[in-house]
Scaffold this active site. Structure first.
Site, PDB file in Angstrom:
ATOM      1  N   HIS A  88       2.717 -49.775 -32.368  1.00  0.00           N
ATOM      2  CA  HIS A  88       3.609 -49.821 -31.202  1.00  0.00           C
ATOM      3  C   HIS A  88       3.425 -48.608 -30.288  1.00  0.00           C
ATOM      4  O   HIS A  88       4.017 -48.555 -29.208  1.00  0.00           O
ATOM      5  CB  HIS A  88       5.076 -50.005 -31.625  1.00  0.00           C
ATOM      6  CG  HIS A  88       5.769 -48.763 -32.098  1.00  0.00           C
ATOM      7  ND1 HIS A  88       5.823 -48.391 -33.423  1.00  0.00           N
ATOM      8  CD2 HIS A  88       6.453 -47.817 -31.422  1.00  0.00           C
ATOM      9  CE1 HIS A  88       6.513 -47.267 -33.527  1.00  0.00           C
ATOM     10  NE2 HIS A  88       6.904 -46.898 -32.321  1.00  0.00           N
ATOM     11  N   ASP A 133       2.492 -52.437 -38.349  1.00  0.00           N
ATOM     12  CA  ASP A 133       2.610 -51.393 -37.323  1.00  0.00           C
ATOM     13  C   ASP A 133       1.659 -50.231 -37.620  1.00  0.00           C
ATOM     14  O   ASP A 133       2.097 -49.143 -37.994  1.00  0.00           O
ATOM     15  CB  ASP A 133       4.069 -50.932 -37.227  1.00  0.00           C
ATOM     16  CG  ASP A 133       4.339 -50.149 -35.955  1.00  0.00           C
ATOM     17  OD1 ASP A 133       3.442 -50.098 -35.082  1.00  0.00           O
ATOM     18  OD2 ASP A 133       5.442 -49.573 -35.837  1.00  0.00           O
ATOM     19  N   SER A 223       7.266 -41.496 -34.135  1.00  0.00           N
ATOM     20  CA  SER A 223       6.526 -42.715 -34.458  1.00  0.00           C
ATOM     21  C   SER A 223       5.038 -42.462 -34.583  1.00  0.00           C
ATOM     22  O   SER A 223       4.468 -41.672 -33.829  1.00  0.00           O
ATOM     23  CB  SER A 223       6.703 -43.757 -33.365  1.00  0.00           C
ATOM     24  OG  SER A 223       7.817 -44.524 -33.642  1.00  0.00           O
TER      25      SER A 223
HETATM   26  N1  ARG Z   1      10.141 -45.980 -33.087  1.00  0.00           N
HETATM   27  C1  ARG Z   1      10.328 -44.558 -33.061  1.00  0.00           C
HETATM   28  C2  ARG Z   1       9.229 -43.878 -32.285  1.00  0.00           C
HETATM   29  O1  ARG Z   1       8.540 -44.547 -31.556  1.00  0.00           O
HETATM   30  C3  ARG Z   1      10.570 -44.010 -34.412  1.00  0.00           C
HETATM   31  C4  ARG Z   1      11.917 -44.329 -34.803  1.00  0.00           C
HETATM   32  C5  ARG Z   1      12.217 -43.920 -36.168  1.00  0.00           C
HETATM   33  N2  ARG Z   1      13.611 -44.085 -36.312  1.00  0.00           N
HETATM   34  C6  ARG Z   1      14.281 -43.835 -37.409  1.00  0.00           C
HETATM   35  N3  ARG Z   1      15.570 -43.936 -37.372  1.00  0.00           N
HETATM   36  N4  ARG Z   1      13.685 -43.462 -38.501  1.00  0.00           N
HETATM   37  O2  ARG Z   1       9.148 -42.668 -32.227  1.00  0.00           O
END
Ligand code: ARG
Length: 274
Positions: A88, A133, A223
């Site tokens: 992503h 992912d 992420s």
């Molecule tokens: N999707 C997030 C990013 O792009 C990471 C989120 C992780 N969230 C969590 N509560 N562990 O950075």
């Protein structure tokens, strides 16, 4: 609202950089429906905003395989010229020089940063915003730093994991951290993670970790970074990739990570084609 409570969102999405993937939009739309009944509580109602959420500064060279990516994600050196990150975090597969990887520093503003451009991106085949992912980024040259081994079986998918990243230190902060932060999070069972996330959690492709009382978690901007632990020989081993979660560090809401062991052979095969 979905953009704030967020599921699949890298830090640059906050800045409206136009790098937003269609998968994110789908995930956000689904999330908006699924989470509409869960109110967004003010950050102050959660754990105090401590430095990742609930982390501590990592020492220079403590995690030499850690990479910061210019689109606002983390990653780990899988080979000296290949970074493993989250699907992503990238926009499909193909040639691109548009991503810069920064390595060799815990403090992004500190001296000695190694900056290398991308040449190619390979997003997990069949990635649709639901599991799978992972992605690989080929670099224009090798970086002479230790790589991080990935788990090739489920043996180490348990226990306590280390997370590290330059992401937000509290939910909705939107700024990230220039210092690399680290924290420890225990494994959370698939059963419990399913109780929290229902069908959005893809058991077998994802695994969860988090502290039940909250206050310690990955967050936006983390992420793509690794979740790792020591193997029996005392070497760091990557078991997860930071993927998504509902908010950051909320009590009884674990973070969701790509289950690296599931994809180890696909990752290895893909890297060989880069
Ligand atoms: N999707 C997030 C990013 O792009 C990471 C989120 C992780 N969230 C969590 N509560 N562990 O950075």
């Amino acid at each position: 609202m979905a953009g704030r409570t967020l599921s699949l969102l890298k830090r640059s999405d906050h800045r409206n950089s136009g790098y937003r993937s269609s998968a994110f939009k789908r995930a956000a739309a689904v999330g908006a429906v699924a989470l509409a009944t869960v109110s967004l509580q003010p950050v102050a109602a959660h754990a105090a905003p401590v430095p990742i959420v609930g982390g501590a500064p990592a020492a220079q060279s403590e995690f030499p395989f850690m990479v910061s990516l210019s689109m606002g994600c983390g990653g780990a050196l899988y080979k000296k010229d290949v970074v493993l990150t989250a699907a992503h975090c990238v926009n499909g597969s193909g040639n691109t020089t548009g991503i810069t990887a920064t390595a060799g520093v815990a403090d992004l503003d500190g001296p000695g940063a190694i900056k290398v451009r991308s040449t190619k991106v390979l997003q997990a085949p069949g990635y649709d915003g639901h599991g799978k992912d992972w992605a690989l980024i080929k670099l224009s040259r090798s970086i002479d730093l230790p790589t991080l081994k990935i788990a090739t079986n489920t043996r180490y998918n348990r226990g306590t994991f280390t997370i590290a990243g330059w992401g937000d230190t509290r939910e909705n902060a939107g700024t990230g951290s220039t210092r690399l932060l680290k924290a420890k999070v225990p494994f959370v069972s698939d059963r419990r993670c399913k109780q929290r996330y229902g069908g959005r959690f893809v058991a077998g492709q994802e695994m969860c970790a988090g502290v039940p009382r909250g206050g310690v978690d990955t967050c936006q901007g983390d992420s793509g970074g690794p979740m790792f632990r020591k193997d029996d020989s005392g070497a760091w081993l990557q078991v997860g990739i930071v993927s998504w979660g509902y908010g950051c560090g909320r009590p009884l809401v674990p973070g969701v990570y790509t289950e690296v062991s599931t994809f180890a052979s696909a990752i290895s095969r893909a890297a060989a084609t880069l």
